[in-house]
Motif scaffolding. Structure first.
Motif, PDB file in Angstrom:
ATOM      1  N   GLY A 143       0.788  -1.229   0.000  1.00 19.81           N
ATOM      2  CA  GLY A 143       0.000   0.000   0.000  1.00 19.81           C
ATOM      3  C   GLY A 143       0.817   1.274   0.000  1.00 19.81           C
ATOM      4  N   TYR A 144       2.143   1.169   0.109  1.00 19.31           N
ATOM      5  CA  TYR A 144       2.978   2.378   0.162  1.00 19.31           C
ATOM      6  C   TYR A 144       2.901   3.180  -1.140  1.00 19.31           C
ATOM      7  CZ  TYR A 144       5.179   0.892   4.518  1.00 19.31           C
ATOM      8  OH  TYR A 144       5.403   0.545   5.828  1.00 19.31           O
ATOM      9  N   ALA A 145       2.834   2.503  -2.269  1.00 19.15           N
ATOM     10  CA  ALA A 145       2.840   3.200  -3.561  1.00 19.15           C
ATOM     11  C   ALA A 145       1.628   4.107  -3.726  1.00 19.15           C
ATOM     12  CB  ALA A 145       2.903   2.177  -4.705  1.00 19.15           C
ATOM     13  N   ASN A 146       0.514   3.756  -3.097  1.00 23.13           N
ATOM     14  CA  ASN A 146      -0.725   4.524  -3.240  1.00 23.13           C
ATOM     15  C   ASN A 146      -1.084   5.275  -1.963  1.00 23.13           C
ATOM     16  OD1 ASN A 146      -1.195   3.916  -5.861  1.00 23.13           O
ATOM     17  ND2 ASN A 146      -3.044   2.726  -5.544  1.00 23.13           N
ATOM     18  N   ASN A 147      -0.107   5.615  -1.169  1.00 19.81           N
ATOM     19  CA  ASN A 147      -0.434   6.250   0.099  1.00 19.81           C
ATOM     20  C   ASN A 147      -1.075   7.622  -0.090  1.00 19.81           C
ATOM     21  OD1 ASN A 147      -0.509   5.784   2.863  1.00 19.81           O
ATOM     22  ND2 ASN A 147       1.220   7.143   3.239  1.00 19.81           N
ATOM     23  N   GLY A 148      -0.713   8.319  -1.159  1.00 15.15           N
ATOM     24  CA  GLY A 148      -1.386   9.580  -1.452  1.00 15.15           C
ATOM     25  C   GLY A 148      -2.864   9.369  -1.723  1.00 15.15           C
ATOM     26  N   ALA A 149      -3.184   8.276  -2.414  1.00 13.59           N
ATOM     27  CA  ALA A 149      -4.589   7.953  -2.668  1.00 13.59           C
ATOM     28  C   ALA A 149      -5.316   7.593  -1.386  1.00 13.59           C
ATOM     29  CB  ALA A 149      -4.682   6.804  -3.672  1.00 13.59           C
ATOM     30  N   HIS A 150      -4.602   6.982  -0.434  1.00 16.93           N
ATOM     31  CA  HIS A 150      -5.220   6.690   0.861  1.00 16.93           C
ATOM     32  C   HIS A 150      -5.756   7.970   1.488  1.00 16.93           C
ATOM     33  CE1 HIS A 150      -2.403   2.955   1.355  1.00 16.93           C
ATOM     34  NE2 HIS A 150      -3.505   2.656   0.684  1.00 16.93           N
ATOM     35  N   GLY A 172     -12.525   7.563   7.462  1.00 18.56           N
ATOM     36  CA  GLY A 172     -11.632   7.475   8.608  1.00 18.56           C
ATOM     37  C   GLY A 172     -10.687   6.289   8.509  1.00 18.56           C
ATOM     38  N   PHE A 173     -11.181   5.170   7.963  1.00 18.81           N
ATOM     39  CA  PHE A 173     -10.319   4.001   7.794  1.00 18.81           C
ATOM     40  C   PHE A 173      -9.134   4.317   6.890  1.00 18.81           C
ATOM     41  CE2 PHE A 173      -9.219   0.617   4.789  1.00 18.81           C
ATOM     42  CZ  PHE A 173      -8.595  -0.275   5.650  1.00 18.81           C
ATOM     43  N   PHE A 174      -9.405   4.932   5.740  1.00 15.54           N
ATOM     44  CA  PHE A 174      -8.326   5.199   4.796  1.00 15.54           C
ATOM     45  C   PHE A 174      -7.372   6.281   5.305  1.00 15.54           C
ATOM     46  CE2 PHE A 174     -11.220   3.164   1.681  1.00 15.54           C
ATOM     47  CZ  PHE A 174     -10.344   2.184   1.250  1.00 15.54           C
ATOM     48  N   LEU A 175      -7.897   7.252   6.045  1.00 18.57           N
ATOM     49  CA  LEU A 175      -7.004   8.238   6.653  1.00 18.57           C
ATOM     50  C   LEU A 175      -6.091   7.582   7.683  1.00 18.57           C
ATOM     51  CD1 LEU A 175      -9.417  11.290   7.128  1.00 18.57           C
ATOM     52  CD2 LEU A 175      -7.485  11.126   5.544  1.00 18.57           C
ATOM     53  N   ALA A 176      -6.660   6.667   8.469  1.00 19.97           N
ATOM     54  CA  ALA A 176      -5.848   5.958   9.465  1.00 19.97           C
ATOM     55  C   ALA A 176      -4.815   5.056   8.790  1.00 19.97           C
ATOM     56  CB  ALA A 176      -6.761   5.130  10.374  1.00 19.97           C
ATOM     57  N   LEU A 177      -5.214   4.400   7.710  1.00 17.97           N
ATOM     58  CA  LEU A 177      -4.273   3.548   6.985  1.00 17.97           C
ATOM     59  C   LEU A 177      -3.136   4.377   6.398  1.00 17.97           C
ATOM     60  CD1 LEU A 177      -3.538   0.750   5.845  1.00 17.97           C
ATOM     61  CD2 LEU A 177      -5.026   1.258   3.885  1.00 17.97           C
ATOM     62  N   GLY A 178      -3.503   5.530   5.810  1.00 17.97           N
ATOM     63  CA  GLY A 178      -2.480   6.402   5.250  1.00 17.97           C
ATOM     64  C   GLY A 178      -1.532   6.923   6.304  1.00 17.97           C
ATOM     65  N   GLY A 180       6.067  10.161   8.520  1.00 17.16           N
ATOM     66  CA  GLY A 180       5.967  11.300   9.420  1.00 17.16           C
ATOM     67  C   GLY A 180       5.171  11.024  10.674  1.00 17.16           C
ATOM     68  N   PHE A 181       4.255  10.066  10.636  1.00 16.89           N
ATOM     69  CA  PHE A 181       3.451   9.747  11.806  1.00 16.89           C
ATOM     70  C   PHE A 181       4.180   8.788  12.747  1.00 16.89           C
ATOM     71  CE2 PHE A 181       0.243  11.395   8.970  1.00 16.89           C
ATOM     72  CZ  PHE A 181      -0.638  12.052   9.822  1.00 16.89           C
ATOM     73  N   GLY A 182       5.193   8.129  12.263  1.00 14.46           N
ATOM     74  CA  GLY A 182       6.012   7.270  13.109  1.00 14.46           C
ATOM     75  C   GLY A 182       5.311   6.071  13.699  1.00 14.46           C
ATOM     76  N   ALA A 183       4.215   5.601  13.048  1.00 12.59           N
ATOM     77  CA  ALA A 183       3.464   4.476  13.603  1.00 12.59           C
ATOM     78  C   ALA A 183       4.254   3.171  13.561  1.00 12.59           C
ATOM     79  CB  ALA A 183       2.150   4.305  12.843  1.00 12.59           C
ATOM     80  N   SER A 202      -0.813  -6.661  15.851  1.00 13.76           N
ATOM     81  CA  SER A 202      -1.603  -5.545  16.369  1.00 13.76           C
ATOM     82  C   SER A 202      -2.497  -4.927  15.290  1.00 13.76           C
ATOM     83  CB  SER A 202      -0.679  -4.471  16.952  1.00 13.76           C
ATOM     84  OG  SER A 202       0.138  -4.997  17.979  1.00 13.76           O
ATOM     85  N   PHE A 203      -1.920  -4.672  14.108  1.00 12.04           N
ATOM     86  CA  PHE A 203      -2.673  -3.989  13.060  1.00 12.04           C
ATOM     87  C   PHE A 203      -3.807  -4.851  12.528  1.00 12.04           C
ATOM     88  CE2 PHE A 203      -3.410  -2.049   8.880  1.00 12.04           C
ATOM     89  CZ  PHE A 203      -3.463  -0.720   9.246  1.00 12.04           C
ATOM     90  N   ALA A 204      -3.688  -6.166  12.646  1.00 12.12           N
ATOM     91  CA  ALA A 204      -4.730  -7.060  12.153  1.00 12.12           C
ATOM     92  C   ALA A 204      -6.067  -6.808  12.840  1.00 12.12           C
ATOM     93  CB  ALA A 204      -4.304  -8.516  12.348  1.00 12.12           C
ATOM     94  N   PHE A 205      -6.031  -6.375  14.106  1.00 10.41           N
ATOM     95  CA  PHE A 205      -7.286  -6.102  14.807  1.00 10.41           C
ATOM     96  C   PHE A 205      -8.030  -4.925  14.176  1.00 10.41           C
ATOM     97  CE2 PHE A 205      -5.135  -8.504  18.203  1.00 10.41           C
ATOM     98  CZ  PHE A 205      -6.153  -9.381  18.546  1.00 10.41           C
ATOM     99  N   PHE A 206      -7.292  -3.987  13.608  1.00 11.19           N
ATOM    100  CA  PHE A 206      -7.924  -2.865  12.910  1.00 11.19           C
ATOM    101  C   PHE A 206      -8.733  -3.377  11.728  1.00 11.19           C
ATOM    102  CE2 PHE A 206      -7.238   1.056  10.103  1.00 11.19           C
ATOM    103  CZ  PHE A 206      -8.338   1.703  10.630  1.00 11.19           C
ATOM    104  N   TYR A 207      -8.133  -4.235  10.900  1.00  7.00           N
ATOM    105  CA  TYR A 207      -8.857  -4.844   9.788  1.00  7.00           C
ATOM    106  C   TYR A 207     -10.070  -5.624  10.286  1.00  7.00           C
ATOM    107  CZ  TYR A 207      -5.074  -3.933   6.410  1.00  7.00           C
ATOM    108  OH  TYR A 207      -4.162  -3.345   5.581  1.00  7.00           O
ATOM    109  N   LEU A 208      -9.875  -6.371  11.373  1.00  8.45           N
ATOM    110  CA  LEU A 208     -10.942  -7.235  11.865  1.00  8.45           C
ATOM    111  C   LEU A 208     -12.181  -6.437  12.253  1.00  8.45           C
ATOM    112  CD1 LEU A 208     -11.772 -10.126  12.690  1.00  8.45           C
ATOM    113  CD2 LEU A 208     -10.904  -9.600  14.985  1.00  8.45           C
ATOM    114  N   PHE A 209     -11.982  -5.342  12.961  1.00 10.97           N
ATOM    115  CA  PHE A 209     -13.144  -4.592  13.433  1.00 10.97           C
ATOM    116  C   PHE A 209     -13.742  -3.700  12.347  1.00 10.97           C
ATOM    117  CE2 PHE A 209     -11.442  -5.954  17.487  1.00 10.97           C
ATOM    118  CZ  PHE A 209     -12.608  -6.300  18.162  1.00 10.97           C
ATOM    119  N   VAL A 210     -12.972  -3.319  11.345  1.00  9.44           N
ATOM    120  CA  VAL A 210     -13.578  -2.667  10.178  1.00  9.44           C
ATOM    121  C   VAL A 210     -14.439  -3.684   9.427  1.00  9.44           C
ATOM    122  CG1 VAL A 210     -13.130  -1.491   7.990  1.00  9.44           C
ATOM    123  CG2 VAL A 210     -11.735  -0.982   9.976  1.00  9.44           C
TER     124      VAL A 210
END
Length: 252
Positions: free
Chosen positions: A67-74, A106-112, A118-121, A139-147
């Motif tokens: 997903g890095y290549a399309n982060n602007g689209a995120h 909100g999901f795509f903003l959080a993914l981006g 710069g966000f250092g996540a 950890s990140f898998a739970f984000f996908y799960l609840f979406v």
């Protein structure tokens, strides 16, 4: 007597003018009509961004599924556009569409933000070699799960809208748990199974995109009064309403 007769005449004339004005207001409401924003982004959570992302998740043409290549689209196609669209739906009193668009925005903003350096996540999870550790994927898998769980709620609500939206949300309900499973398997080191699960999630997202394009074309045809319309599969008369007088809210 003359004064009373003149006053009575004026009263009748005033009453008649009020009646005419009331009829005019009823025949031509003063409420400003808004354009339908749905064809721009709706179901925009799936056309502008997940279509290319689904191709990348499936690895077409050697593409990268990170997903890095399309982060602007995120941020802009998947997040900002959706969130603004949700606000417009709010002013049109479309509660379902408002919640859906803002939630996925909100999901795509959080993914981006997660992917943006710069966000250092990702920094706390990077080892000495710069490779993300298993804890990040676990950890990140739970984000996908609840979406995915949220998508199931949208799927249930869409049963009173149309077949196109039902298929769209059903595909998202399948896609996100698959992507969550892919992250968990990735953390365990089974890269082959993780890749297959990611491809499955991408295929489900591709179904989302196809349904979205179908809805977009139909919405644009309706906006220009085109003589041909695409069937959306109206379900409002098939699934019973909760109230006898209730109207199904449009969610194009």
């Amino acid at each position: 007597m003359g004064y009373d007769s003149e006053s009575e005449s004026w009263a009748k004339a005033h009453a008649m003018a009020e009646a005419i004005m009331a009829q005019a207001r009823a025949a031509k409401p003063t409420k400003k009509n808004w354009g339908n924003p749905a064809p721009l982004y709706g179901p925009r959570w799936s056309r502008h961004h997940p279509h290319p992302l689904s191709c990348q998740l499936m690895g077409w043409r050697g593409s990268d599924s990170s997903g890095y290549a399309n982060n602007g689209a995120h941020f802009f196609c998947g997040g900002l556009l959706l969130f603004l669209g949700g606000l417009l739906e709010f002013f049109l009193a479309h509660t379902f569409a408002f919640v859906v668009y803002c939630a996925y925005g909100g999901f795509f903003l959080a993914l981006g933000a997660t992917l943006a350096p710069g966000f250092g996540a990702e920094v706390p999870y990077e080892g000495s070699t710069g490779v993300l550790g298993a804890a990040f994927y676990n950890s990140f898998a739970f984000f996908y799960l609840f979406v995915g769980l949220l998508s199931f709620v949208f799927f249930a609500c869409s049963l009173r809208t149309n077949l196109c939206l039902v298929l769209l949300f059903l595909a998202y309900t399948i896609a996100f748990p698959l992507l969550a499973a892919a992250d968990w398997v990735h953390a365990q080191g089974d890269m082959d199974l993780a890749r297959r699960l990611t491809v499955g999630g991408g295929a489900a997202c591709f179904v989302v995109s196809c349904c979205s394009w179908w809805a977009m074309v139909d919405g644009l045809m309706e906006s220009v009064d085109f003589p041909i319309r695409l069937p959306m599969g109206d379900l409002s008369k098939i699934v019973p309403a909760g109230k006898a007088t209730g109207d199904v809210e449009k969610a194009e």
